[in-house]
Structure formats: structure tokens, C-alpha cells
Write an enzyme that holds these catalytic residues in place. Sequence first.
Site, PDB file in Angstrom:
ATOM      1  N   GLY A 254      35.189  66.278  23.590  1.00  0.00           N
ATOM      2  CA  GLY A 254      34.710  66.216  22.212  1.00  0.00           C
ATOM      3  C   GLY A 254      33.635  65.163  22.024  1.00  0.00           C
ATOM      4  N   ALA A 255      32.701  65.096  22.978  1.00  0.00           N
ATOM      5  CA  ALA A 255      31.735  63.995  23.023  1.00  0.00           C
ATOM      6  C   ALA A 255      30.539  64.182  22.105  1.00  0.00           C
ATOM      7  CB  ALA A 255      31.236  63.816  24.462  1.00  0.00           C
TER       8      ALA A 255
ATOM      9  N   ILE B 104      33.903  60.073  16.815  1.00  0.00           N
ATOM     10  CA  ILE B 104      34.416  59.061  17.732  1.00  0.00           C
ATOM     11  C   ILE B 104      34.000  59.368  19.167  1.00  0.00           C
ATOM     12  CG2 ILE B 104      36.497  57.980  18.642  1.00  0.00           C
ATOM     13  CD1 ILE B 104      35.935  57.271  15.738  1.00  0.00           C
ATOM     14  N   GLY B 105      34.000  60.638  19.548  1.00  0.00           N
ATOM     15  CA  GLY B 105      33.614  61.013  20.908  1.00  0.00           C
ATOM     16  C   GLY B 105      32.166  60.687  21.204  1.00  0.00           C
TER      17      GLY B 105
ATOM     18  N   SER C 262      46.818  58.529  16.395  1.00  0.00           N
ATOM     19  CA  SER C 262      46.361  58.373  15.019  1.00  0.00           C
ATOM     20  C   SER C 262      47.433  57.641  14.226  1.00  0.00           C
ATOM     21  CB  SER C 262      46.107  59.757  14.408  1.00  0.00           C
ATOM     22  OG  SER C 262      46.004  59.684  12.996  1.00  0.00           O
TER      23      SER C 262
ATOM     24  N   TYR D  41      49.771  68.195  12.397  1.00  0.00           N
ATOM     25  CA  TYR D  41      48.793  67.205  12.854  1.00  0.00           C
ATOM     26  C   TYR D  41      49.520  65.931  13.289  1.00  0.00           C
ATOM     27  CZ  TYR D  41      44.929  63.915  12.997  1.00  0.00           C
ATOM     28  OH  TYR D  41      44.030  62.964  13.413  1.00  0.00           O
TER      29      TYR D  41
END
Length: 312
Positions: A21-22, A26-27, A150, A175
Site C-alpha cells: 500500500g505504498a 501512511i504507506g 490501530s 475493522y
Amino acid sequence: MNFWSLNKAKKKEGKIAIVTGANAGIGYETTKGLASVGIEVIMACRDLQKAENAKQKILKSLPEAKLKLMEIDLASLTSVHAFAENFKAQYDKLDILVNNAGVMMTPLQKTEDGLELQMATNYFGHFLLTGLLIPVLEKSFRSRVVSLSSLAHRWGDIHFDNLNAEKSYDKRQFYAQSKLACLIFAYHLDKKLVKKGFDMHSYATHPGISNTNLMRNLPKWLRFLSPLLMPIFSQSAEKGALPILRACLDDTLNGGEYIGPSGTKQYKGHPVIVDSDYNSKDKYKAKKLWKVSEELVNFNYFKNTDTKAQAS
């Protein structure tokens, strides 16, 4: 207090990292931070066009950055296997694996493997990916696996009788369950690696409340209020990435730490070692989750590795 910051990190030329997920949030900031200290980063993303755009954006500010794009869909176990094989065909070692990619509070969806989407993307895909990459992680000196949890891990529990929404679905609870699973996995993996004598460690992190595109699935009333609330309670994605970067780069860490923001309720602040909910430390749940996860992704960790101790 003398807080850790990215400018304290040593140069790491020759090191190789994967960030899932770059391409955003955040990624993206994690990728940029790792590249800034000389690490070659494989940007593991589902959408290669978005990944290419992110790569070019990083190169504008860091022209010397070593970045490579590789496709992966964490919601597909087939894609995870293909990515791992592709990586191992091109690289003979891996220093850092950042399990970052995630989705948040999505409507009920089942993947091609019959898994609930949030559990599949946030947890099961990364559980399988880590296991598949242990052979190359093992070839690096003091390699690291960094998993993103999280604050939401405190909201929920692991519901083994409804793990993939077999009976009911609440997007908020699922989640929370997925992020609790990530944290339990990070803790338990480190214990297993130590017992088996591997020269690698597992870390857990969370970004506090960071202003990223994950917020798009929040309830409408909260999204309406977010322009007022976010500046007070949240921090930028760049600052939210600092706990992840510390887990990747801080040579004083021992393994098994959970790193998050230093501020009130861990919403924002400097990256420090933090505590987690009691559920994340439940040994029974950890062992059961590990066993169930191996069964659901059809992969047996450490099956073909020489062990120095019995599995925990």
C-alpha cells in the site's frame, strides 16, 4: 524528552524493503522516509498506475531514491503468492517488510477466497505474505517485519465463530477485529522467531489518528465534522508514518515492541513505545488465531525450516 526522529536514523544503503500500500497515505510517507536513508523500496500496490504516480512524486523530492513497483492485491491469496514468487525471483534477501496496506469500515464484501474484505486485506493477506517471505527475510542481518495495527484494536475482539462474517456483519467491529488480529500476530510472530532462533524480529505500530484516505468510509456525520475535528485530534500522514519508520530503523529496539504516538490517548505526537489492550496479549487467542489463520490461507509457517526449538 529526547524523542526519536527520522533525522536520527543511520544511512541504510544496500538494504531492501517492501511496503504494501505504498502509493498513498501512511504507506507513501513510509516509502519516502525509507528511501531518504538509502533503502531500496519495493512499492507493493494493487493499482500500478497510482503507484507510478506516487513514485514520480517521491523522485521529484528525492532524485536518488531507489524505488521499484510490484503488483499485489492483499485481498487475493493468489495475488499474494504471485507477488512472493515474483519478488524471490528477483531478490535473494529482504531486510524490512512493512505490512501497511489496508481498508477501513467497508460495506460487507467477500473475497474470491471467501474471506471478509477487511480481514482479508488488513490481516490474512499480510499473514500469508510474511510467511512466504520468511526465507528471504532470514538471509538478511537482523531483518524486520513491521505490522500496522490501530487504536481501533481496543474496540473489538476476535470472534472465532464469525471470523469472516459467516453470521453477521458490523463494519466498525470487523475493522477493529482486523487491527486486533494484526497486533496479536505481530506479538506472537516475534515470540516464535525468538524461540526458533531466527535473526529477525517482528514489531507492531499504529499511526494514531492520521488524516489519510482511509477516512472516506467513516459515517457521514463524522466526515461532515472532520474539517473541524481533524486539526484538533489528528496529525498528518507524514507524522503518522513516524512510528512505522522508527520500527523499521531504530537500532535500539529489541523486538516485539508496539510503537505509536506519544500524545494524549495516543492520537498524535512523537513515536514512542506504547501499551495495548489486554486482548492483544491473550496467549490462548494468539495461538488459536495463528492456527485458524494457517488453515484459512492454507500455509504452514516454518514447515520447511530447521528449528532450534519447538513451535510455541
